[in-house]
Design an enzyme around this catalytic site. Structure first.
Site, PDB file in Angstrom:
ATOM      1  CG  HIS A   1      -0.232   0.095   2.532  1.00 23.91           C
ATOM      2  ND1 HIS A   1       0.297   1.272   3.028  1.00 23.91           N
ATOM      3  CD2 HIS A   1       0.039  -0.847   3.460  1.00 23.91           C
ATOM      4  CE1 HIS A   1       0.848   1.056   4.201  1.00 23.91           C
ATOM      5  NE2 HIS A   1       0.713  -0.235   4.490  1.00 23.91           N
TER       6      HIS A   1
ATOM      7  CD  GLU B   1       2.228  -4.604   8.305  1.00 25.24           C
ATOM      8  OE1 GLU B   1       2.566  -5.814   8.213  1.00 25.24           O
ATOM      9  OE2 GLU B   1       2.841  -3.672   7.759  1.00 25.24           O
TER      10      GLU B   1
END
Length: 253
Positions: A13, A91
């Site tokens: 990202h 994550e």
């Protein structure tokens, strides 16, 4: 299986609000900042310029990865392709470090402990308390995850273990159809996947950094082993500079 190599694209990202503030983010759901949005758009442009157009995208349940996928696909004129989301691509959960300033954490605990938490393969930070403002214990998007699988802290080994079932059950089936697959995810969930693909040792994975917003292309053989070990960044010069910047996180004041 087809003889032609399978095409896999990894995209971390774009820069998030907390990346810019040098904070441990983990499962806290922060958004992209303006720079991160531009990185995501540029990532899509790189895909289009390379003629590497994804047919399906897999991403996490976190908005910074979801938004990156949306912006990149729109930029590449592939906004219409199927999207699959899984918490297994989230994550790494940074436990009690979530929300903490990296430079302050380094100063408080010292470089050895800081690097052990941040980069060791099998040493997680202290767990996050349920009552913390940075806890996801009541987040509805994770309500379907069995409590014993819902992390309160993770090391990279934990991320590998929870990511691999999705690789085999979610991503590989799409590759087997001949589709070009984009995985838009996070620094550590992508490091976990690269570790698996490239057979990187538990020790050497500590030195692997993945920059934000720059597509990393893999061609895989019929055993899903890379024909281009380490992958190929679509903007190698920018990737090299960004990787160096990632190495220096924690040293910023």
């Amino acid at each position: 299986m087809a003889d032609a190599p399978y095409k896999l694209i990894l995209l971390r990202h774009g820069e998030s609000e907390w990346n810019a503030k040098n904070l441990f983010t983990g499962w806290v759901d922060v958004n992209l900042n303006e720079k991160g949005e531009k990185e995501a758009v540029r990532g899509g442009e790189l895909l289009k310029d390379a003629g590497l157009l994804p047919d399906v995208v897999h991403t996490s349940l976190q908005k910074r990865a979801i938004r990156t996928a949306q912006l990149a696909l729109e930029s590449a004129d592939r906004h219409w392709i199927p999207v699959h989301r899984s918490w297994r691509l989230n994550e790494r959960h940074y436990g009690a470090l979530q929300g903490k300033d990296k430079a302050q954490t380094l100063a408080e605990f010292g470089e050895e402990q800081f690097m052990l938490w941040r980069r060791s393969y099998d040493t997680p930070p202290p767990p996050l308390a349920d009552g913390s403002e940075f806890s996801q214990s009541d987040d509805p998007r994770y309500a379907s995850i069995p409590p014993e699988l819902r992390p309160k802290t993770e090391c990279l080994k934990d991320v590998v273990n929870r990511m691999l079932p999705y690789w085999y059950d979610g991503i590989v089936p799409d590759l087997l159809t001949g589709r070009t697959v984009l995985v838009a995810a996070h620094g550590n969930s992508l490091r976990a996947l690269v570790k698996h693909l490239d057979g990187i040792s538990d020790e050497d994975i500590a030195g692997l950094n993945i920059p934000t917003g720059i597509p990393l292309s893999y061609e895989l053989d019929t055993d899903f082993k890379p024909l281009n070990p380490g992958g190929t960044y679509l903007d190698p010069d920018a990737a090299a500079a960004a990787i160096e910047a990632v190495k220096n996180q924690g040293k910023k004041k």
